[in-house]
Design an enzyme around this catalytic site. Structure first.
Site, PDB file in Angstrom:
ATOM      1  N   GLY A 132       0.831  -1.198   0.000  1.00 36.22           N
ATOM      2  CA  GLY A 132       0.000   0.000   0.000  1.00 36.22           C
ATOM      3  C   GLY A 132       0.865   1.247   0.000  1.00 36.22           C
ATOM      4  O   GLY A 132       1.175   1.803   1.060  1.00 36.22           O
ATOM      5  N   GLU A 248      12.394  -4.853  -5.658  1.00 39.37           N
ATOM      6  CA  GLU A 248      11.403  -5.117  -6.701  1.00 39.37           C
ATOM      7  C   GLU A 248      12.027  -5.053  -8.083  1.00 39.37           C
ATOM      8  O   GLU A 248      11.778  -5.880  -8.937  1.00 39.37           O
ATOM      9  CB  GLU A 248      10.248  -4.112  -6.604  1.00 39.37           C
ATOM     10  CG  GLU A 248       9.130  -4.454  -7.576  1.00 39.37           C
ATOM     11  CD  GLU A 248       7.956  -3.520  -7.497  1.00 39.37           C
ATOM     12  OE1 GLU A 248       8.185  -2.296  -7.405  1.00 39.37           O
ATOM     13  OE2 GLU A 248       6.818  -4.001  -7.539  1.00 39.37           O
ATOM     14  N   SER A 371       6.745   5.281 -13.189  1.00 43.44           N
ATOM     15  CA  SER A 371       6.507   5.447 -14.625  1.00 43.44           C
ATOM     16  C   SER A 371       7.838   5.590 -15.376  1.00 43.44           C
ATOM     17  O   SER A 371       8.869   5.927 -14.802  1.00 43.44           O
ATOM     18  CB  SER A 371       5.628   6.681 -14.872  1.00 43.44           C
ATOM     19  OG  SER A 371       6.399   7.837 -14.642  1.00 43.44           O
ATOM     20  N   GLU A 373       8.722   7.837 -17.412  1.00 43.96           N
ATOM     21  CA  GLU A 373       9.250   9.215 -17.374  1.00 43.96           C
ATOM     22  C   GLU A 373      10.127   9.388 -16.122  1.00 43.96           C
ATOM     23  O   GLU A 373      11.219   9.958 -16.181  1.00 43.96           O
ATOM     24  CB  GLU A 373       8.104  10.237 -17.341  1.00 43.96           C
ATOM     25  CG  GLU A 373       7.349  10.393 -18.649  1.00 43.96           C
ATOM     26  CD  GLU A 373       6.321   9.298 -18.878  1.00 43.96           C
ATOM     27  OE1 GLU A 373       6.082   8.480 -17.962  1.00 43.96           O
ATOM     28  OE2 GLU A 373       5.765   9.232 -19.997  1.00 43.96           O
TER      29      GLU A 373
HETATM   30  C1  LIG Z   1      -0.943  -2.041 -13.198  1.00 41.29           C
HETATM   31  C2  LIG Z   1      -0.526  -1.244 -11.998  1.00 41.29           C
HETATM   32  C3  LIG Z   1      -0.132  -1.907 -10.822  1.00 41.29           C
HETATM   33  C4  LIG Z   1       0.218  -1.174  -9.678  1.00 41.29           C
HETATM   34  N1  LIG Z   1       0.487  -1.842  -8.511  1.00 41.29           N
HETATM   35  C5  LIG Z   1       0.671  -1.112  -7.375  1.00 41.29           C
HETATM   36  C6  LIG Z   1       0.763  -1.748  -6.078  1.00 41.29           C
HETATM   37  O1  LIG Z   1       0.660  -2.982  -5.953  1.00 41.29           O
HETATM   38  N2  LIG Z   1       0.935  -0.970  -4.982  1.00 41.29           N
HETATM   39  C7  LIG Z   1       1.012   0.393  -5.063  1.00 41.29           C
HETATM   40  O2  LIG Z   1       1.163   1.047  -4.037  1.00 41.29           O
HETATM   41  N3  LIG Z   1       0.919   1.032  -6.268  1.00 41.29           N
HETATM   42  C8  LIG Z   1       0.733   0.310  -7.412  1.00 41.29           C
HETATM   43  N4  LIG Z   1       0.585   0.950  -8.629  1.00 41.29           N
HETATM   44  C9  LIG Z   1       0.619   2.409  -8.689  1.00 41.29           C
HETATM   45  C10 LIG Z   1       1.809   2.960  -9.459  1.00 41.29           C
HETATM   46  O3  LIG Z   1       2.986   2.889  -8.715  1.00 41.29           O
HETATM   47  C11 LIG Z   1       1.489   4.403  -9.857  1.00 41.29           C
HETATM   48  O4  LIG Z   1       0.409   4.346 -10.777  1.00 41.29           O
HETATM   49  C12 LIG Z   1       2.677   5.111 -10.478  1.00 41.29           C
HETATM   50  O5  LIG Z   1       3.662   5.349  -9.511  1.00 41.29           O
HETATM   51  C13 LIG Z   1       2.275   6.442 -11.132  1.00 41.29           C
HETATM   52  O6  LIG Z   1       1.552   7.214 -10.232  1.00 41.29           O
HETATM   53  P1  LIG Z   1       0.141   7.866 -10.670  1.00 41.29           P
HETATM   54  O7  LIG Z   1      -0.719   6.769 -11.216  1.00 41.29           O
HETATM   55  O8  LIG Z   1      -0.384   8.633  -9.509  1.00 41.29           O
HETATM   56  O9  LIG Z   1       0.488   8.822 -11.863  1.00 41.29           O
HETATM   57  P2  LIG Z   1       1.103  10.309 -11.725  1.00 41.29           P
HETATM   58  O10 LIG Z   1       2.188  10.304 -10.726  1.00 41.29           O
HETATM   59  O11 LIG Z   1      -0.024  11.253 -11.521  1.00 41.29           O
HETATM   60  O12 LIG Z   1       1.730  10.510 -13.155  1.00 41.29           O
HETATM   61  C14 LIG Z   1       0.908  10.777 -14.312  1.00 41.29           C
HETATM   62  C15 LIG Z   1       1.837  11.001 -15.495  1.00 41.29           C
HETATM   63  O13 LIG Z   1       2.674  12.140 -15.225  1.00 41.29           O
HETATM   64  C16 LIG Z   1       4.045  11.773 -15.343  1.00 41.29           C
HETATM   65  N5  LIG Z   1       4.841  12.443 -14.306  1.00 41.29           N
HETATM   66  C17 LIG Z   1       4.522  12.597 -13.001  1.00 41.29           C
HETATM   67  N6  LIG Z   1       5.512  13.243 -12.350  1.00 41.29           N
HETATM   68  C18 LIG Z   1       6.487  13.490 -13.260  1.00 41.29           C
HETATM   69  C19 LIG Z   1       7.763  14.121 -13.208  1.00 41.29           C
HETATM   70  N7  LIG Z   1       8.247  14.605 -12.058  1.00 41.29           N
HETATM   71  N8  LIG Z   1       8.511  14.176 -14.348  1.00 41.29           N
HETATM   72  C20 LIG Z   1       8.046  13.671 -15.515  1.00 41.29           C
HETATM   73  N9  LIG Z   1       6.815  13.079 -15.646  1.00 41.29           N
HETATM   74  C21 LIG Z   1       6.059  12.976 -14.534  1.00 41.29           C
HETATM   75  C22 LIG Z   1       4.087  10.279 -15.111  1.00 41.29           C
HETATM   76  O14 LIG Z   1       5.202   9.697 -15.740  1.00 41.29           O
HETATM   77  C23 LIG Z   1       2.782   9.834 -15.744  1.00 41.29           C
HETATM   78  O15 LIG Z   1       2.942   9.664 -17.136  1.00 41.29           O
HETATM   79  C24 LIG Z   1       0.236   0.237  -9.753  1.00 41.29           C
HETATM   80  C25 LIG Z   1      -0.119   0.893 -10.950  1.00 41.29           C
HETATM   81  C26 LIG Z   1      -0.518   0.175 -12.051  1.00 41.29           C
HETATM   82  C27 LIG Z   1      -0.943   0.908 -13.315  1.00 41.29           C
END
Ligand SMILES: Cc1cc2nc3c(=O)[nH]c(=O)nc-3n(C[C@H](O)[C@H](O)[C@H](O)COP(=O)(O)OP(=O)(O)OC[C@H]3O[C@@H](n4cnc5c(N)ncnc54)[C@H](O)[C@@H]3O)c2cc1C
Length: 399
Positions: A132, A248, A371, A373
């Site tokens: 989490g 990981e 991500s 990026e």
């Molecule tokens: C299939 C899947 C499995 C997952 N499993 C888990 C899990 O088990 N446990 C858990 O805790 N989380 C999990 N996650 C969450 C995952 O870690 C987050 O989705 C990820 O870290 C991106 O965060 P966000 O979705 O809030 O996107 P955001 O952080 O809002 O990003 C949105 C977009 O903006 C870009 N961006 C954001 N900040 C920057 C920056 N500083 N510079 C350049 N680009 C930027 C990102 O690259 C992305 O393209 C999972 C996600 C997915 C899709």
């Protein structure tokens, strides 16, 4: 398609031979729908069964020390272990979060009581863990998370929401990163081991684009958590989380090239069959073959990177920021493979061989575990030493 050879020492050959022998006697076939099944219950049941068999044979946590039920396998052994399992086509591992991540974190940061309480149950499969970390407004910027826990009457009271939590529904426990201190962002966080069978915990399914239910949103509504559920130092959660992310990206990527190569072989065989039936023309097949060479080459490069990582870990060196490079290799290879198959064969092959799910799954790899990026920023700034971007980016590669 033959993989490039790896030169091994006798002790690694021994482990591989023993494992191959054991797999020949014990490996069930990988269910056709493993990892691609819309029925998560069936998939979980297959994996639980397989986990029980692995545990009975002493093969479920090879990297753990012997006193915790493992084989004290070094990183090169673990690399071979993952390669052999993937090659054998067995079901995937049940509890990667528990065995590969939470277990080692407890060995490093947990108290002897926590280790005695959780490690045997993780090993047996009785405890299934999830992570989490992410919140609706704190993904890439993990340190901006808002879930909080305060000490009250000798225990923690935890409130907040976590999202994209993989397999929260079947999990018994969640490793939750929360804010516990009035301190600057990274310094105010702690890790808690939270049992999910509490009525104040609500788990709600998230459906992904392919209709599967593998992820959940978890609400903690003033959940009472014992004081001794704190993993590591109070306020030291950031370091624990980063260690977990490193695990990981390093430990879990060891087999990924094998997995992708296996998928490539499946795609080539399926396309060949369709070509013989006249369903795709010569031009499409030759596009697939050209693309396959590019993907195969990338996978061999990825394999070399994984092998180098294994050797470095074995020498006691941390993977550190290079974990981002590993992640980028995997994402790139998987997405290229999916694109090559889709381009050459179209939705026919995709639908026929569960490739449509694979295609969508590949899209998600540039988001989870941090991500692409963010990973590229880490590589650019911390490995390639390029000048920092003018607006300071927050770089939190994680799960
Ligand atoms: C299939 C899947 C499995 C997952 N499993 C888990 C899990 O088990 N446990 C858990 O805790 N989380 C999990 N996650 C969450 C995952 O870690 C987050 O989705 C990820 O870290 C991106 O965060 P966000 O979705 O809030 O996107 P955001 O952080 O809002 O990003 C949105 C977009 O903006 C870009 N961006 C954001 N900040 C920057 C920056 N500083 N510079 C350049 N680009 C930027 C990102 O690259 C992305 O393209 C999972 C996600 C997915 C899709």
């Amino acid at each position: 398609m033959r993989d490039l050879d790896v030169v091994l020492e006798p002790r690694h050959e021994l482990l591989r031979t023993e494992l191959r022998g054991w797999l020949a006697r014990n490996a069930p076939p990988r269910p056709a729908d493993d990892d691609n099944d819309s029925d998560e219950q069936t998939m979980l049941a297959h994996r639980r069964e397989w986990h029980a068999r692995l545990s009975a044979g002493g093969w479920s946590a090879v990297g753990w020390p012997e006193r915790f039920g493992g084989r004290a396998a070094d990183a090169l052994d673990r690399y071979l272990y993952h390669e052999e399992l993937t090659r054998a086509g067995v079901p995937r591992l049940l509890t990667t979060a528990g065995i590969a991540l939470v277990g080692p974190v407890l060995m490093r940061h947990g108290t002897p009581e926590q280790q005695a309480r959780h490690l045997p149950r993780i090993l047996s499969g009785e405890e299934l863990w999830c992570l989490g970390l992410t919140e609706p407004d704190a993904g890439s910027d993990l340190a901006g998370l808002r879930a909080e826990a305060r000490l009250e009457d000798g225990g923690w009271v935890l409130s907040g929401r976590k999202t994209w939590v993989r397999w929260a529904e079947p999990a018994t426990h969640c490793a939750v990163l929360v804010r516990t201190e009035q301190a600057p962002r990274h310094r105010g966080l702690s890790f808690l081991a939270v049992a999910l069978n509490d009525p104040a915990v609500t788990v709600r399914p998230l459906r992904s684009a392919d209709g599967r239910h593998t992820w959940d949103t978890v609400d903690f509504d003033a959940v009472r958590v014992p004081a001794d559920a704190l993993i590591g130092e109070r306020g030291g959660g950031w370091a624990v989380a980063m260690g977990l992310m490193e695990l990981e990206r390093a430990d879990q990527s060891f087999a990924d090239h094998t997995d992708l190569l296996e998928l490539l072989r499946t795609a080539l065989a399926a396309a060949g069959a369709r070509h013989r039936r006249g369903e795709i023309d010569d031009a499409a097949l030759s596009r697939l073959h050209r693309g396959a060479v590019a993907v195969w080459t990338r996978c061999q490069l990825f394999r070399a990177v994984n092998l180098r990582t294994a050797r470095r870990l074995r020498a006691g060196e941390p993977v550190g920021d290079e974990g981002s490079l590993i992640r980028l290799h995997w994402t790139r290879a998987y997405q290229e493979l999916a694109a090559v198959v889709e381009d050459a064969c179209g939705p026919g092959l995709l639908a026929a061989d569960a490739w449509s799910r694979r295609y969508l799954d590949a899209r998600a790899t540039s988001i989870f575990s941090g991500s692409s990026e963010i990973q590229r920023t880490v590589v650019g700034e911390r490995i390639a030493r390029l000048p920092r971007t003018r607006t300071r980016t927050r770089t939190t590669p994680k799960g």
